[in-house]
Motif scaffolding. Structure first.
Motif, mmCIF file in Angstrom:
data_model
loop_
_atom_site.group_PDB
_atom_site.id
_atom_site.type_symbol
_atom_site.label_atom_id
_atom_site.label_comp_id
_atom_site.label_asym_id
_atom_site.label_seq_id
_atom_site.Cartn_x
_atom_site.Cartn_y
_atom_site.Cartn_z
ATOM 1 N N LEU A 120 0.832 -1.206 0.000
ATOM 2 C CA LEU A 120 0.000 0.000 0.000
ATOM 3 C C LEU A 120 0.869 1.259 0.000
ATOM 4 N N LEU A 121 1.958 1.223 0.753
ATOM 5 C CA LEU A 121 2.892 2.347 0.752
ATOM 6 C C LEU A 121 3.536 2.509 -0.627
ATOM 7 N N ALA A 122 3.955 1.407 -1.232
ATOM 8 C CA ALA A 122 4.574 1.473 -2.558
ATOM 9 C C ALA A 122 3.608 2.032 -3.597
ATOM 10 N N MET A 123 2.342 1.666 -3.494
ATOM 11 C CA MET A 123 1.344 2.179 -4.436
ATOM 12 C C MET A 123 1.118 3.674 -4.244
ATOM 13 N N ALA A 124 1.148 4.126 -2.990
ATOM 14 C CA ALA A 124 1.004 5.561 -2.736
ATOM 15 C C ALA A 124 2.183 6.334 -3.319
ATOM 16 N N VAL A 125 3.385 5.785 -3.163
ATOM 17 C CA VAL A 125 4.577 6.423 -3.741
ATOM 18 C C VAL A 125 4.487 6.427 -5.258
ATOM 19 N N ASP A 126 4.001 5.326 -5.836
ATOM 20 C CA ASP A 126 3.828 5.254 -7.295
ATOM 21 C C ASP A 126 2.915 6.365 -7.789
ATOM 22 N N ARG A 127 1.797 6.576 -7.122
ATOM 23 C CA ARG A 127 0.864 7.631 -7.545
ATOM 24 C C ARG A 127 1.498 9.009 -7.373
ATOM 25 N N TYR A 128 2.281 9.171 -6.311
ATOM 26 C CA TYR A 128 2.970 10.449 -6.099
ATOM 27 C C TYR A 128 3.926 10.747 -7.254
ATOM 28 N N VAL A 129 4.723 9.763 -7.630
ATOM 29 C CA VAL A 129 5.675 9.964 -8.724
ATOM 30 C C VAL A 129 4.939 10.205 -10.039
ATOM 31 N N ALA A 130 3.870 9.446 -10.290
ATOM 32 C CA ALA A 130 3.133 9.570 -11.553
ATOM 33 C C ALA A 130 2.497 10.940 -11.714
ATOM 34 N N ILE A 131 2.004 11.520 -10.619
ATOM 35 C CA ILE A 131 1.284 12.793 -10.699
ATOM 36 C C ILE A 131 2.217 13.985 -10.516
ATOM 37 N N ILE A 156 2.457 7.382 3.571
ATOM 38 C CA ILE A 156 1.262 7.381 2.733
ATOM 39 C C ILE A 156 0.552 8.729 2.820
ATOM 40 N N ALA A 157 0.448 9.259 4.045
ATOM 41 C CA ALA A 157 -0.203 10.557 4.230
ATOM 42 C C ALA A 157 0.548 11.664 3.500
ATOM 43 N N VAL A 158 1.881 11.634 3.577
ATOM 44 C CA VAL A 158 2.685 12.637 2.879
ATOM 45 C C VAL A 158 2.486 12.522 1.373
ATOM 46 N N SER A 159 2.464 11.291 0.850
ATOM 47 C CA SER A 159 2.297 11.073 -0.588
ATOM 48 C C SER A 159 0.962 11.616 -1.075
ATOM 49 N N TYR A 160 -0.121 11.227 -0.409
ATOM 50 C CA TYR A 160 -1.433 11.681 -0.846
ATOM 51 C C TYR A 160 -1.627 13.169 -0.586
#
Length: 293
Positions: free
Chosen positions: A121-132, A196-200
């Protein structure tokens, strides 16, 4: 994170077996509880199986996010399979005895997969952060080699911390290992939730005022709801079991069971079925089969 899926009585005298007492005070509802968890199990297997099938067969689904979704699906299948079949044996067949080795294996799988789930779940949050936030560097940052390293780190972390929980089986006094387990689980959850909170938070700050704002809010909102459903019952269950509370025992046991089974059912729907590429791959598979028929 850690939890116990059933109440355990003391080992049988002269043997290395344990007796699972199910959900205390709710024995009269065993059939209904079995149907509830069996339904969740079937949905989890079907949902995660479909996701893995789509990602495995469609060569266009090779983005980093699809790799993480596949990891999440595998972890979910292992997690729910380590819990529900034995639950159904207790509910429906009154098969309450579990051997020491089987108990150890179940605890190993439960504790390791819960940690792995949090890591994915953390890796997915980081993925979305990098993508956006860094779309032009997305492929460079999350290369296949980087993804492999992330997956290995998630697994190694889970194996490193899981021994703290299963040590309770071997310790004469479980309190020191229990406190160590709670501290380790709290550390894992705290670090993962913080990142996760920082990423989102960064994602929302980036898209505010832009055309894609509503879509990002909708996606992040769904993800956060599923994470809350996973993290909050999990951490509450850990502290209740270790330090005790006025919570009734049936509620305590059901809380531990629900947080291990229901997220595995919701994850494929929230994370995968809402992904445009995966929906397209599933529709293509469905219609191609119809055309061949």
């Amino acid at each position: 994170m850690s939890s116990v899926n059933f109440s355990l009585n003391d080992p049988l005298v002269g043997s290395s077996s344990f007796i699972l007492v199910g959900v205390p005070s709710l024995e009269a509802f065993s059939t209904c509880l079995g149907i509830l968890f069996c339904s969740a199990y079937v949905i989890a297997l079907l949902g995660n199986g479909v996701v893995l099938l789509a990602i495995g067969l469609d060569k266009s689904l090779r983005e980093p996010i699809h790799c993480f979704l596949a990891m999440l699906a595998v972890v979910d299948v292992v997690m729910v399979t380590s819990i529900v079949p034995k639950m159904l044996c207790v509910f429906w067949l009154n098969s309450t005895e579990i051997g020491g080795t089987a108990c150890f294996v179940q605890m190993f799988l439960v504790h390791s997969t819960t940690s792995e789930e949090s890591g994915v779940l953390l890796a997915m949050a980081v993925d979305r952060y990098v993508a956006i936030c860094h779309p032009l560097r997305y492929r460079a940052i999350l290369s296949h080699q980087t993804i492999a390293h992330i997956g290995l780190a998630i697994v190694l972390r889970a194996q490193l911390f899981m021994h703290m929980a299963v040590a309770k089986l071997a310790c004469a006094d479980p309190r020191p290992s229990g406190l160590y387990s709670v501290a380790g689980s709290s550390l894992i959850v705290g670090i993962d939730v913080a990142f996760i909170a920082v990423s989102y938070g960064t994602i929302l700050n980036t898209v505010l005022g832009k055309r894609s704002c509503w879509k990002a809010l909708s996606t992040c909102g769904c993800h956060i709801c599923v994470m809350l459903l996973y993290y909050i019952p999990g951490i509450v269950s850990i502290y209740v079991q270790q330090f005790g509370s006025t919570m009734p025992v049936p509620a305590e046991v059901l809380l531990a069971d629900l947080y291990l089974t229901f997220p595995t059912m919701l994850n494929p729907i929230i994370y995968s079925m809402r992904t445009k590429q995966i929906r397209g791959a599933l529709l293509k598979m469905l219609f191609s089969r119809k055309a061949q028929a």
